[in-house]
Structure formats: C-alpha cells, structure tokens
Motif scaffolding. Sequence first.
Motif, PDB file in Angstrom:
ATOM      1  N   GLN A   1     -41.225 -23.200  -0.712  1.00 34.27           N
ATOM      2  CA  GLN A   1     -42.602 -23.249  -1.202  1.00 34.27           C
ATOM      3  C   GLN A   1     -43.071 -21.877  -1.666  1.00 34.27           C
ATOM      4  O   GLN A   1     -43.719 -21.752  -2.702  1.00 34.27           O
ATOM      5  CB  GLN A   1     -43.539 -23.789  -0.123  1.00 34.27           C
ATOM      6  N   ARG A   2     -42.726 -20.822  -0.931  1.00 33.27           N
ATOM      7  CA  ARG A   2     -43.122 -19.465  -1.323  1.00 33.27           C
ATOM      8  C   ARG A   2     -42.523 -19.086  -2.672  1.00 33.27           C
ATOM      9  O   ARG A   2     -43.195 -18.514  -3.527  1.00 33.27           O
ATOM     10  CB  ARG A   2     -42.679 -18.453  -0.269  1.00 33.27           C
ATOM     11  N   LEU A   3     -41.239 -19.391  -2.854  1.00 28.05           N
ATOM     12  CA  LEU A   3     -40.576 -19.065  -4.121  1.00 28.05           C
ATOM     13  C   LEU A   3     -41.184 -19.848  -5.277  1.00 28.05           C
ATOM     14  O   LEU A   3     -41.386 -19.305  -6.368  1.00 28.05           O
ATOM     15  CB  LEU A   3     -39.074 -19.324  -4.015  1.00 28.05           C
ATOM     16  N   GLN A   4     -41.508 -21.111  -5.041  1.00 30.92           N
ATOM     17  CA  GLN A   4     -42.146 -21.906  -6.095  1.00 30.92           C
ATOM     18  C   GLN A   4     -43.535 -21.354  -6.422  1.00 30.92           C
ATOM     19  O   GLN A   4     -43.923 -21.309  -7.589  1.00 30.92           O
ATOM     20  CB  GLN A   4     -42.242 -23.368  -5.665  1.00 30.92           C
ATOM     21  N   ASP A   5     -44.260 -20.918  -5.409  1.00 33.13           N
ATOM     22  CA  ASP A   5     -45.584 -20.317  -5.635  1.00 33.13           C
ATOM     23  C   ASP A   5     -45.492 -19.035  -6.457  1.00 33.13           C
ATOM     24  O   ASP A   5     -46.419 -18.691  -7.195  1.00 33.13           O
ATOM     25  CB  ASP A   5     -46.283 -20.024  -4.312  1.00 33.13           C
ATOM     26  N   LEU A   6     -44.357 -18.316  -6.342  1.00 37.82           N
ATOM     27  CA  LEU A   6     -44.146 -17.096  -7.125  1.00 37.82           C
ATOM     28  C   LEU A   6     -43.707 -17.405  -8.557  1.00 37.82           C
ATOM     29  O   LEU A   6     -43.570 -16.496  -9.371  1.00 37.82           O
ATOM     30  CB  LEU A   6     -43.087 -16.211  -6.451  1.00 37.82           C
ATOM     31  N   GLY A   7     -43.462 -18.665  -8.852  1.00 40.85           N
ATOM     32  CA  GLY A   7     -43.073 -19.051 -10.204  1.00 40.85           C
ATOM     33  C   GLY A   7     -41.602 -19.337 -10.375  1.00 40.85           C
ATOM     34  O   GLY A   7     -41.136 -19.516 -11.495  1.00 40.85           O
ATOM     35  N   LEU A   8     -40.849 -19.382  -9.297  1.00 39.99           N
ATOM     36  CA  LEU A   8     -39.419 -19.682  -9.383  1.00 39.99           C
ATOM     37  C   LEU A   8     -39.224 -21.191  -9.421  1.00 39.99           C
ATOM     38  O   LEU A   8     -39.016 -21.837  -8.400  1.00 39.99           O
ATOM     39  CB  LEU A   8     -38.662 -19.077  -8.203  1.00 39.99           C
ATOM     40  N   ILE A   9     -39.332 -21.725 -10.621  1.00 46.43           N
ATOM     41  CA  ILE A   9     -39.136 -23.149 -10.855  1.00 46.43           C
ATOM     42  C   ILE A   9     -38.099 -23.289 -11.969  1.00 46.43           C
ATOM     43  O   ILE A   9     -37.831 -22.322 -12.694  1.00 46.43           O
ATOM     44  CB  ILE A   9     -40.460 -23.846 -11.234  1.00 46.43           C
ATOM     45  N   PRO A  10     -37.473 -24.458 -12.092  1.00 45.29           N
ATOM     46  CA  PRO A  10     -36.467 -24.630 -13.151  1.00 45.29           C
ATOM     47  C   PRO A  10     -36.998 -24.206 -14.526  1.00 45.29           C
ATOM     48  O   PRO A  10     -38.118 -24.535 -14.902  1.00 45.29           O
ATOM     49  CB  PRO A  10     -36.160 -26.127 -13.089  1.00 45.29           C
ATOM     50  N   GLY A  11     -36.174 -23.435 -15.233  1.00 48.16           N
ATOM     51  CA  GLY A  11     -36.522 -22.950 -16.562  1.00 48.16           C
ATOM     52  C   GLY A  11     -37.101 -21.552 -16.595  1.00 48.16           C
ATOM     53  O   GLY A  11     -37.200 -20.943 -17.647  1.00 48.16           O
ATOM     54  N   THR A  12     -37.484 -21.017 -15.454  1.00 47.50           N
ATOM     55  CA  THR A  12     -38.051 -19.675 -15.395  1.00 47.50           C
ATOM     56  C   THR A  12     -36.977 -18.625 -15.690  1.00 47.50           C
ATOM     57  O   THR A  12     -35.888 -18.670 -15.144  1.00 47.50           O
ATOM     58  CB  THR A  12     -38.648 -19.401 -13.998  1.00 47.50           C
ATOM     59  N   THR A  13     -37.307 -17.671 -16.556  1.00 50.97           N
ATOM     60  CA  THR A  13     -36.398 -16.567 -16.865  1.00 50.97           C
ATOM     61  C   THR A  13     -36.562 -15.494 -15.799  1.00 50.97           C
ATOM     62  O   THR A  13     -37.678 -15.171 -15.396  1.00 50.97           O
ATOM     63  CB  THR A  13     -36.700 -15.989 -18.258  1.00 50.97           C
ATOM     64  N   ILE A  14     -35.429 -14.940 -15.361  1.00 50.50           N
ATOM     65  CA  ILE A  14     -35.433 -13.927 -14.323  1.00 50.50           C
ATOM     66  C   ILE A  14     -34.435 -12.837 -14.688  1.00 50.50           C
ATOM     67  O   ILE A  14     -33.382 -13.114 -15.250  1.00 50.50           O
ATOM     68  CB  ILE A  14     -35.105 -14.573 -12.956  1.00 50.50           C
ATOM     69  N   GLU A  15     -34.806 -11.583 -14.411  1.00 52.47           N
ATOM     70  CA  GLU A  15     -33.932 -10.443 -14.709  1.00 52.47           C
ATOM     71  C   GLU A  15     -33.758  -9.601 -13.455  1.00 52.47           C
ATOM     72  O   GLU A  15     -34.729  -9.293 -12.768  1.00 52.47           O
ATOM     73  CB  GLU A  15     -34.546  -9.579 -15.807  1.00 52.47           C
ATOM     74  N   ARG A  16     -32.525  -9.212 -13.160  1.00 56.01           N
ATOM     75  CA  ARG A  16     -32.260  -8.334 -12.022  1.00 56.01           C
ATOM     76  C   ARG A  16     -32.451  -6.895 -12.471  1.00 56.01           C
ATOM     77  O   ARG A  16     -31.788  -6.420 -13.386  1.00 56.01           O
ATOM     78  CB  ARG A  16     -30.848  -8.532 -11.488  1.00 56.01           C
ATOM     79  N   LEU A  17     -33.370  -6.189 -11.828  1.00 58.63           N
ATOM     80  CA  LEU A  17     -33.689  -4.821 -12.214  1.00 58.63           C
ATOM     81  C   LEU A  17     -32.847  -3.801 -11.468  1.00 58.63           C
ATOM     82  O   LEU A  17     -32.243  -2.930 -12.082  1.00 58.63           O
ATOM     83  CB  LEU A  17     -35.173  -4.547 -11.982  1.00 58.63           C
ATOM     84  N   PHE A  18     -32.835  -3.855 -10.149  1.00 59.39           N
ATOM     85  CA  PHE A  18     -32.041  -2.918  -9.358  1.00 59.39           C
ATOM     86  C   PHE A  18     -31.883  -3.449  -7.947  1.00 59.39           C
ATOM     87  O   PHE A  18     -32.525  -4.424  -7.570  1.00 59.39           O
ATOM     88  CB  PHE A  18     -32.654  -1.516  -9.343  1.00 59.39           C
ATOM     89  N   SER A  19     -31.000  -2.790  -7.191  1.00 60.61           N
ATOM     90  CA  SER A  19     -30.697  -3.221  -5.824  1.00 60.61           C
ATOM     91  C   SER A  19     -30.744  -2.040  -4.869  1.00 60.61           C
ATOM     92  O   SER A  19     -30.568  -0.897  -5.269  1.00 60.61           O
ATOM     93  CB  SER A  19     -29.293  -3.827  -5.767  1.00 60.61           C
ATOM     94  N   SER A  20     -30.943  -2.360  -3.597  1.00 62.54           N
ATOM     95  CA  SER A  20     -30.882  -1.335  -2.565  1.00 62.54           C
ATOM     96  C   SER A  20     -29.416  -1.044  -2.250  1.00 62.54           C
ATOM     97  O   SER A  20     -28.517  -1.711  -2.758  1.00 62.54           O
ATOM     98  CB  SER A  20     -31.597  -1.826  -1.304  1.00 62.54           C
TER      99      SER A  20
END
Length: 81
Positions: free
Chosen positions: A28-47
């Motif tokens: 539910q938290r991820l969906q509230d953040l906009g992570l739904i099918p079709g959403t574009t996402i880019e990995r910026l950096f990692s720890s």
Amino acid sequence: MIFSTLNNLKKGGIAQVYDLDITGDMRQRLQDLGLIPGTTIERLFSSAKDAISAYLIRGSVIALRCEDAKGIVIIPCGVRV
C-alpha cells in the motif's frame, strides 16, 4: 518481454513497473508513492554494498531497501544518456 526486479536495475537504468510482488502495508505504501503498473522509474545511485538505492519516481526521489526493491517487478527500458 523480459522481466526483472528493481534491485537488479543498474545505476542510470530506466524501467517501467510491471507488478508488485509485495503484500500488506508495504504494498500500500509503494502504491501511494505512485509505484503502479506503467510507472517509469530510474535508479539514481546506491549506498555502499547496495543496501539502499535512490530512485526517481514521478518527479520525486525515493530511497528503497534492497529487500523491498526485490518485490517490484519491472520491464527494463534502457539507460539515460
């Protein structure tokens, strides 16, 4: 179609969310953040040791733990130049 999970996306990689393989409150938290099918996402950096990574999602930078990113099924689209 080639599927992967978000934790496998390389730095600078771009993908579309296909599905969430997570249940309960985290889903539910991820969906509230906009992570739904079709959403574009880019990995910026990692720890260090890739324990936490930052992703650009709908104009916001969101940090996710590797364990949570493993539950996000993606379709890789390429790399930002």
